[in-house]
Write a protein that holds these residues in place. Structure first.
Motif, PDB file in Angstrom:
ATOM      1  N   ILE A 154      13.161   8.356   2.769  1.00  0.00           N
ATOM      2  CA  ILE A 154      12.143   7.379   2.678  1.00  0.00           C
ATOM      3  C   ILE A 154      11.778   6.689   3.886  1.00  0.00           C
ATOM      4  N   LYS A 155      10.210   6.623   4.011  1.00  0.00           N
ATOM      5  CA  LYS A 155       9.816   5.650   5.205  1.00  0.00           C
ATOM      6  C   LYS A 155       9.195   4.483   4.870  1.00  0.00           C
ATOM      7  N   ILE A 156       9.577   3.511   5.585  1.00  0.00           N
ATOM      8  CA  ILE A 156       8.834   1.933   5.146  1.00  0.00           C
ATOM      9  C   ILE A 156       8.137   1.742   6.310  1.00  0.00           C
ATOM     10  N   ARG A 157       6.968   1.550   6.324  1.00  0.00           N
ATOM     11  CA  ARG A 157       6.268   0.972   7.353  1.00  0.00           C
ATOM     12  C   ARG A 157       6.303   2.164   8.492  1.00  0.00           C
ATOM     13  N   ASP A 158       6.259   3.427   8.258  1.00  0.00           N
ATOM     14  CA  ASP A 158       6.548   4.544   9.147  1.00  0.00           C
ATOM     15  C   ASP A 158       7.818   4.593   9.979  1.00  0.00           C
ATOM     16  N   ASP A 218      20.596   9.196   5.366  1.00  0.00           N
ATOM     17  CA  ASP A 218      19.102   9.242   5.001  1.00  0.00           C
ATOM     18  C   ASP A 218      18.495   9.709   3.787  1.00  0.00           C
ATOM     19  N   GLU A 219      19.529   9.919   2.732  1.00  0.00           N
ATOM     20  CA  GLU A 219      18.946  10.287   1.531  1.00  0.00           C
ATOM     21  C   GLU A 219      19.242   9.552   0.363  1.00  0.00           C
ATOM     22  N   MET A 249      16.418  -2.617  -1.903  1.00  0.00           N
ATOM     23  CA  MET A 249      15.438  -2.849  -2.986  1.00  0.00           C
ATOM     24  C   MET A 249      14.303  -3.368  -1.769  1.00  0.00           C
ATOM     25  N   PHE A 250      13.031  -2.829  -1.936  1.00  0.00           N
ATOM     26  CA  PHE A 250      11.966  -3.353  -1.297  1.00  0.00           C
ATOM     27  C   PHE A 250      10.677  -3.459  -2.541  1.00  0.00           C
ATOM     28  N   GLN A 308      -8.954   2.642   3.776  1.00  0.00           N
ATOM     29  CA  GLN A 308      -8.460   2.261   2.625  1.00  0.00           C
ATOM     30  C   GLN A 308      -7.073   1.675   2.636  1.00  0.00           C
ATOM     31  N   HIS A 309      -6.595   1.118   1.441  1.00  0.00           N
ATOM     32  CA  HIS A 309      -5.546   0.748   1.391  1.00  0.00           C
ATOM     33  C   HIS A 309      -4.575   1.816   1.022  1.00  0.00           C
ATOM     34  N   VAL A 310      -3.075   1.568   1.717  1.00  0.00           N
ATOM     35  CA  VAL A 310      -2.236   2.869   1.366  1.00  0.00           C
ATOM     36  C   VAL A 310      -0.819   1.993   1.202  1.00  0.00           C
ATOM     37  N   THR A 311       0.181   2.602   0.533  1.00  0.00           N
ATOM     38  CA  THR A 311       1.434   2.305   0.112  1.00  0.00           C
ATOM     39  C   THR A 311       2.017   2.174   1.528  1.00  0.00           C
ATOM     40  N   ILE A 312       3.065   1.092   1.651  1.00  0.00           N
ATOM     41  CA  ILE A 312       4.046   0.917   2.844  1.00  0.00           C
ATOM     42  C   ILE A 312       5.308   2.128   2.690  1.00  0.00           C
ATOM     43  N   ILE A 313       5.492   2.547   1.690  1.00  0.00           N
ATOM     44  CA  ILE A 313       6.562   3.458   1.279  1.00  0.00           C
ATOM     45  C   ILE A 313       6.249   4.775   1.402  1.00  0.00           C
TER      46      ILE A 313
END
Length: 88
Positions: A10-14, A25-26, A62-63, A75-80
């Motif tokens: 998972i990447k959150i905000r890159d 990391d899994e 949780m996010f 366009q708008h894209v998800t942060i996850i």
């Protein structure tokens, strides 16, 4: 509750999500829905949380799913971001 099948990185905000306890990391994914009921008033909205469970130690993070504006795509894209881990 919705569950994506499989194991993910998972990447959150890159930034790569890493377990705070075991540095793994899994993660397994679940989507949890919660009705917001402030002070016994009628339910006005529903909160959706993305829940990630470490496949090594079971710690849960949780996010809240949010969007950001990508100026390149305009366009708008998800942060996850989800990358499925395949086992060979």
């Amino acid at each position: 509750m919705v569950r994506r099948r499989g194991t993910y990185r998972i990447k959150i905000r890159d930034k790569q999500l890493i377990c705070l306890f075991c540095q793994h990391d899994e993660f397994l994914h679940r989507e949890v829905y919660m009705d917001l009921n402030p002070l016994e008033e009628p339910v006005t909205e529903q909160l959706t949380l993305q829940t990630f469970s470490c496949t090594s130690c079971g710690d849960i993070r949780m996010f809240q799913e949010k969007n950001r504006f990508d100026h390149t795509l305009q366009q708008h894209v998800t942060i996850i971001e989800y990358t499925e881990v395949t086992k060979e």
